[in-house]
Motif scaffolding. Structure first.
Motif, PDB file in Angstrom:
ATOM      1  N   SER A  11     -24.001  44.680  11.708  1.00  0.00           N
ATOM      2  CA  SER A  11     -24.212  44.421  13.113  1.00  0.00           C
ATOM      3  C   SER A  11     -23.020  44.919  13.903  1.00  0.00           C
ATOM      4  CB  SER A  11     -24.405  42.922  13.332  1.00  0.00           C
ATOM      5  OG  SER A  11     -23.378  42.200  12.721  1.00  0.00           O
ATOM      6  N   THR A 105     -28.986  44.967  11.767  1.00  0.00           N
ATOM      7  CA  THR A 105     -29.657  43.854  12.438  1.00  0.00           C
ATOM      8  C   THR A 105     -30.888  44.359  13.172  1.00  0.00           C
ATOM      9  OG1 THR A 105     -28.248  44.155  14.385  1.00  0.00           O
ATOM     10  CG2 THR A 105     -27.564  42.486  12.791  1.00  0.00           C
ATOM     11  N   ASP A 106     -31.896  43.514  13.260  1.00  0.00           N
ATOM     12  CA  ASP A 106     -33.057  43.741  14.136  1.00  0.00           C
ATOM     13  C   ASP A 106     -33.671  45.124  13.983  1.00  0.00           C
ATOM     14  OD1 ASP A 106     -32.644  41.171  15.191  1.00  0.00           O
ATOM     15  OD2 ASP A 106     -31.207  41.954  16.649  1.00  0.00           O
ATOM     16  N   ASP A 130     -22.271  39.089  10.791  1.00  0.00           N
ATOM     17  CA  ASP A 130     -23.515  38.373  10.537  1.00  0.00           C
ATOM     18  C   ASP A 130     -24.133  38.848   9.223  1.00  0.00           C
ATOM     19  OD1 ASP A 130     -25.920  37.037  10.580  1.00  0.00           O
ATOM     20  OD2 ASP A 130     -26.509  37.687  12.592  1.00  0.00           O
ATOM     21  N   ALA A 133     -28.128  38.343   8.787  1.00  0.00           N
ATOM     22  CA  ALA A 133     -28.981  39.355   9.396  1.00  0.00           C
ATOM     23  C   ALA A 133     -28.985  40.636   8.553  1.00  0.00           C
ATOM     24  CB  ALA A 133     -28.508  39.664  10.818  1.00  0.00           C
ATOM     25  N   ALA A 134     -27.854  40.951   7.936  1.00  0.00           N
ATOM     26  CA  ALA A 134     -27.773  42.143   7.097  1.00  0.00           C
ATOM     27  C   ALA A 134     -28.701  42.028   5.890  1.00  0.00           C
ATOM     28  CB  ALA A 134     -26.339  42.359   6.640  1.00  0.00           C
ATOM     29  N   ASP A 136     -31.326  40.155   5.679  1.00  0.00           N
ATOM     30  CA  ASP A 136     -32.699  40.195   6.190  1.00  0.00           C
ATOM     31  C   ASP A 136     -33.173  41.638   6.372  1.00  0.00           C
ATOM     32  OD1 ASP A 136     -32.787  37.432   6.280  1.00  0.00           O
ATOM     33  OD2 ASP A 136     -32.445  37.309   8.447  1.00  0.00           O
ATOM     34  N   GLU A 137     -32.297  42.488   6.893  1.00  0.00           N
ATOM     35  CA  GLU A 137     -32.664  43.878   7.141  1.00  0.00           C
ATOM     36  C   GLU A 137     -32.820  44.644   5.826  1.00  0.00           C
ATOM     37  OE1 GLU A 137     -33.371  47.335   9.673  1.00  0.00           O
ATOM     38  OE2 GLU A 137     -33.866  45.207   9.551  1.00  0.00           O
TER      39      GLU A 137
END
Length: 250
Positions: A11, A105-106, A130, A133-134, A136-137
């Motif tokens: 991120s 992220t995202d 974060d 989030a990493a 998750d991606e």
């Protein structure tokens, strides 16, 4: 002792960290022994390309040297480097046919969901603001059953246990982006988070992965007289300098 990791592609960091990671003086390559051990783990997991070429994404590829070390063991498979730092990507093109910019992220990685067979995530997670989030991606871009090969310094390395008992700041930890304070070493590399073997297992499992194996690797920054001990500690991953984790996407 200091690390020399690839720059993170996580991120987008705050302004001070962005400047730090775009500084050409900050190291972007880590030791070959760790890269080679990790590549062997990945090659064993993927199998030969004769059964079909696989797509391997090297996230936080830095200057591409880790991917270059892995390439002979992954012959026939496709390796794509990703990094946040434009300076690192310029260097990576010397080692990788494909190197692109991306964030963790995202949907910031430029790949379709479930499009990758494996992700190399070497010496990156300790730099991220974060890390949840990493992961998750990474989970998004990996196909079900796809492989995650993650490496990171071990907070509970054998020498760090002794240093803490002596009241000395552990190796790999940093309290400033300007200088090293309270521990051996002089080179600042921007570590924000550190993991023990137990914490790393729990973190990865909570992010939707099944841990397959955890191994240890030596650290190139250990003083030469201590290197035999460091190699010996690899037999007990919870005490090794570097943690090498193989997990699969559930």
């Amino acid at each position: 002792m200091t690390t020399a990791p690839p720059r993170p592609s996580g991120s987008q960091p705050p302004h001070g960290l962005r400047d730090f990671y775009e500084d050409p003086a900050v190291p972007v390559a880590s030791g070959a022994p760790r890269s080679l051990r990790q590549a062997r783990m990945l090659a064993a997991a993927l199998g030969p390309a004769t059964s079909g070429a696989r797509t391997v994404i090297d996230i936080g590829c830095g200057d591409g040297s880790a991917a270059a070390t892995a390439a002979p063991l992954l012959a026939g498979h496709r390796i794509v480097g990703v990094d946040w730092s434009q300076d690192a990507l310029r260097r990576a093109h010397a080692h990788l046919p494909y190197a692109v910019r991306g964030e963790l992220t995202d949907g910031g990685l430029p790949f379709r969901s479930a499009s990758a067979d494996a992700v190399l995530f070497s010496e990156v997670v300790e730099h991220l603001v974060d890390p949840d989030a990493a992961l998750d991606e990474i989970h998004r871009i990996l196909r079900p059953g796809g492989h995650l090969m993650l490496s990171t310094p071990n907070l509970a390395a054998w020498y760090n246990r002794a240093l803490l008992l002596a009241g000395v700041q552990p190796v790999f930890s940093e309290v400033s982006l300007r200088a090293i304070h309270g521990r051996p070493g002089k080179e600042v590399v921007g570590h924000l988070r550190l993991y023990t073997a137990r914490a790393l297992r729990e973190f990865v499992t909570a992010s939707g992965f099944e841990v397959v194996r955890l191994r240890g690797a030596p650290f190139h920054g250990v003083p030469r007289p201590m290197r035999p001990l460091d190699r010996l500690a690899c037999g007990v991953p919870s005490m090794s300098s570097i943690l090498l984790l193989h997990a699969r996407r559930t």
